[in-house]
Structure formats: C-alpha cells, structure tokens
Design a protein around this motif. Structure first.
Motif, PDB file in Angstrom:
ATOM      1  N   PHE A   1       3.456  10.978   5.995  1.00 24.06           N
ATOM      2  CA  PHE A   1       3.408  11.593   4.668  1.00 24.06           C
ATOM      3  C   PHE A   1       2.281  12.611   4.653  1.00 24.06           C
ATOM      4  O   PHE A   1       1.422  12.605   5.536  1.00 24.06           O
ATOM      5  CB  PHE A   1       3.154  10.530   3.590  1.00 24.06           C
ATOM      6  CG  PHE A   1       4.299   9.583   3.394  1.00 24.06           C
ATOM      7  CD1 PHE A   1       4.517   8.536   4.280  1.00 24.06           C
ATOM      8  CD2 PHE A   1       5.170   9.735   2.331  1.00 24.06           C
ATOM      9  CE1 PHE A   1       5.581   7.659   4.104  1.00 24.06           C
ATOM     10  CE2 PHE A   1       6.235   8.867   2.141  1.00 24.06           C
ATOM     11  CZ  PHE A   1       6.433   7.832   3.037  1.00 24.06           C
ATOM     12  N   ARG A   2       2.274  13.459   3.658  1.00 26.46           N
ATOM     13  CA  ARG A   2       1.170  14.414   3.523  1.00 26.46           C
ATOM     14  C   ARG A   2       0.832  14.614   2.043  1.00 26.46           C
ATOM     15  O   ARG A   2       1.681  14.418   1.163  1.00 26.46           O
ATOM     16  CB  ARG A   2       1.506  15.744   4.183  1.00 26.46           C
ATOM     17  CG  ARG A   2       2.630  16.517   3.521  1.00 26.46           C
ATOM     18  CD  ARG A   2       2.978  17.748   4.367  1.00 26.46           C
ATOM     19  NE  ARG A   2       4.036  18.550   3.759  1.00 26.46           N
ATOM     20  CZ  ARG A   2       4.614  19.587   4.359  1.00 26.46           C
ATOM     21  NH1 ARG A   2       4.217  19.969   5.585  1.00 26.46           N
ATOM     22  NH2 ARG A   2       5.562  20.281   3.742  1.00 26.46           N
ATOM     23  N   GLN A   3      -0.404  15.006   1.824  1.00 27.42           N
ATOM     24  CA  GLN A   3      -0.857  15.266   0.457  1.00 27.42           C
ATOM     25  C   GLN A   3      -1.750  16.492   0.455  1.00 27.42           C
ATOM     26  O   GLN A   3      -2.806  16.498   1.100  1.00 27.42           O
ATOM     27  CB  GLN A   3      -1.599  14.061  -0.119  1.00 27.42           C
ATOM     28  CG  GLN A   3      -1.918  14.198  -1.588  1.00 27.42           C
ATOM     29  CD  GLN A   3      -2.336  12.878  -2.220  1.00 27.42           C
ATOM     30  OE1 GLN A   3      -2.705  11.931  -1.528  1.00 27.42           O
ATOM     31  NE2 GLN A   3      -2.257  12.806  -3.542  1.00 27.42           N
TER      32      GLN A   3
ATOM     33  N   GLU B   1       1.074  15.601  -5.301  1.00 33.63           N
ATOM     34  CA  GLU B   1       1.396  14.214  -4.978  1.00 33.63           C
ATOM     35  C   GLU B   1       1.675  14.063  -3.485  1.00 33.63           C
ATOM     36  O   GLU B   1       2.047  15.026  -2.805  1.00 33.63           O
ATOM     37  CB  GLU B   1       2.616  13.766  -5.787  1.00 33.63           C
ATOM     38  CG  GLU B   1       2.354  13.657  -7.286  1.00 33.63           C
ATOM     39  CD  GLU B   1       3.524  13.040  -8.011  1.00 33.63           C
ATOM     40  OE1 GLU B   1       3.386  12.796  -9.223  1.00 33.63           O
ATOM     41  OE2 GLU B   1       4.563  12.807  -7.383  1.00 33.63           O
ATOM     42  N   ARG B   2       1.510  12.842  -3.028  1.00 31.14           N
ATOM     43  CA  ARG B   2       1.841  12.553  -1.640  1.00 31.14           C
ATOM     44  C   ARG B   2       3.345  12.707  -1.446  1.00 31.14           C
ATOM     45  O   ARG B   2       4.135  12.229  -2.253  1.00 31.14           O
ATOM     46  CB  ARG B   2       1.395  11.136  -1.291  1.00 31.14           C
ATOM     47  CG  ARG B   2       1.463  10.802   0.171  1.00 31.14           C
ATOM     48  CD  ARG B   2       0.743   9.500   0.465  1.00 31.14           C
ATOM     49  NE  ARG B   2      -0.677   9.576   0.137  1.00 31.14           N
ATOM     50  CZ  ARG B   2      -1.570   8.648   0.468  1.00 31.14           C
ATOM     51  NH1 ARG B   2      -1.182   7.581   1.130  1.00 31.14           N
ATOM     52  NH2 ARG B   2      -2.833   8.787   0.117  1.00 31.14           N
TER      53      ARG B   2
ATOM     54  N   TYR C   1      -0.839  11.423   6.626  1.00 32.42           N
ATOM     55  CA  TYR C   1      -1.016   9.978   6.723  1.00 32.42           C
ATOM     56  C   TYR C   1       0.150   9.356   7.483  1.00 32.42           C
ATOM     57  O   TYR C   1       1.301   9.735   7.275  1.00 32.42           O
ATOM     58  CB  TYR C   1      -1.059   9.353   5.336  1.00 32.42           C
ATOM     59  CG  TYR C   1      -2.166   9.835   4.444  1.00 32.42           C
ATOM     60  CD1 TYR C   1      -1.988  10.941   3.621  1.00 32.42           C
ATOM     61  CD2 TYR C   1      -3.396   9.178   4.413  1.00 32.42           C
ATOM     62  CE1 TYR C   1      -3.008  11.386   2.797  1.00 32.42           C
ATOM     63  CE2 TYR C   1      -4.415   9.612   3.584  1.00 32.42           C
ATOM     64  CZ  TYR C   1      -4.224  10.714   2.779  1.00 32.42           C
ATOM     65  OH  TYR C   1      -5.227  11.142   1.958  1.00 32.42           O
TER      66      TYR C   1
ATOM     67  N   PRO D   1       7.050   6.468  -0.707  1.00 32.04           N
ATOM     68  CA  PRO D   1       5.754   5.864  -0.347  1.00 32.04           C
ATOM     69  C   PRO D   1       5.642   4.397  -0.752  1.00 32.04           C
ATOM     70  O   PRO D   1       4.999   3.620  -0.051  1.00 32.04           O
ATOM     71  CB  PRO D   1       4.746   6.722  -1.119  1.00 32.04           C
ATOM     72  CG  PRO D   1       5.424   8.041  -1.300  1.00 32.04           C
ATOM     73  CD  PRO D   1       6.870   7.718  -1.472  1.00 32.04           C
TER      74      PRO D   1
ATOM     75  N   TRP E   1      -1.319   1.834   5.523  1.00 36.40           N
ATOM     76  CA  TRP E   1      -1.558   3.262   5.601  1.00 36.40           C
ATOM     77  C   TRP E   1      -2.796   3.554   6.449  1.00 36.40           C
ATOM     78  O   TRP E   1      -3.790   2.813   6.386  1.00 36.40           O
ATOM     79  CB  TRP E   1      -1.779   3.845   4.209  1.00 36.40           C
ATOM     80  CG  TRP E   1      -0.550   3.825   3.357  1.00 36.40           C
ATOM     81  CD1 TRP E   1      -0.038   2.741   2.680  1.00 36.40           C
ATOM     82  CD2 TRP E   1       0.345   4.913   3.116  1.00 36.40           C
ATOM     83  NE1 TRP E   1       1.117   3.109   2.030  1.00 36.40           N
ATOM     84  CE2 TRP E   1       1.373   4.428   2.272  1.00 36.40           C
ATOM     85  CE3 TRP E   1       0.373   6.246   3.524  1.00 36.40           C
ATOM     86  CZ2 TRP E   1       2.419   5.247   1.835  1.00 36.40           C
ATOM     87  CZ3 TRP E   1       1.405   7.053   3.077  1.00 36.40           C
ATOM     88  CH2 TRP E   1       2.419   6.553   2.249  1.00 36.40           C
TER      89      TRP E   1
ATOM     90  N   GLY F   1      -5.711   9.080   7.268  1.00 30.86           N
ATOM     91  CA  GLY F   1      -5.350  10.482   7.112  1.00 30.86           C
ATOM     92  C   GLY F   1      -6.100  11.395   8.057  1.00 30.86           C
ATOM     93  O   GLY F   1      -7.236  11.120   8.454  1.00 30.86           O
TER      94      GLY F   1
END
Length: 121
Positions: free
Chosen positions: A36-38, A43-44, A94, A105, A111, A114
C-alpha cells in the motif's frame, strides 16, 4: 511479528526502484502479502497484492504494467519492482499481511513501518 520494508529513496521520473519487505515472527508462506502507499494529505491506497504461493497477483490500475509484485517464501520476503516511476508515485510504501489476496487495508493484519519513495527531478 515484524515486517521490515526497505529500498525507498529519491529517483527521477522514468526511473526504477525495488522495494523489499522482510517478515519475521510468522509462517510467511501461509499469508498473502500486499503493498500500500500513502501520499501526504491522502488516504492509504492499495498498490499490489500476491497470494501465499505467488501464483496470483493483483494491481491497482494506476500501477498496472509498471509495477511487479513477487515473493520468495524461502527468504520470508516480498518485493515490489517499480519501473517508469512518476511524480504521483511519491508516497510512503507499506507492506502488510492478509489471510488471502485482497485490496482493502482493513483486511490486512500486520503492517511494516513504511519506506519513503520520492519521484522528482
């Protein structure tokens, strides 16, 4: 359980990076893995996921054909090869574990901390 993401950094548009995520404290081969990315102020969001064996993958439309997710169960690691990077790919990335391949998510249990990817000239 620990997930240690690494490989982020500063890269120019059009460049490549390979992210790694090393897992410990769990039976890695039993879990699907996701990236995932933010980005700042956002938002993620889901990037890519892979099932427990590596036989099935899924990508967000925004990264399809540019990013490749893979895993090595012998090394308890998952990877994200990122090519043709764009400024809009800038974010903290992440890795996370899930019982099965999914994109939300909320479905992911553990998790990593990051790793920052910055795409800029």
């Amino acid at each position: 359980v620990q997930l240690q993401a690494s490989g982020g950094g500063l890269v120019q548009p059009g460049g490549s990076l390979r992210l790694s995520c090393a897992a410990s404290g769990l039976t890695f081969s039993m879990y699907a893995m996701g990236w995932f990315r933010q980005a700042p102020g956002k938002e993620r969001e889901f990037v890519a996921a892979i099932n427990w064996s590596g036989s099935s993958t899924y990508y967000a439309d925004s990264v399809k054909d540019r990013f490749t997710i893979s895993r090595d169960n012998a090394k308890n690691s998952v990877y994200l090869q990122m090519n043709s990077l764009k400024p809009e790919d800038t974010a903290v990335y992440y890795c996370a574990t899930a019982a099965y391949l999914q994109t939300t998510p909320r479905g992911y249990t553990y998790w990593g901390q990051g790793t920052l990817v910055t795409v800029s000239s």
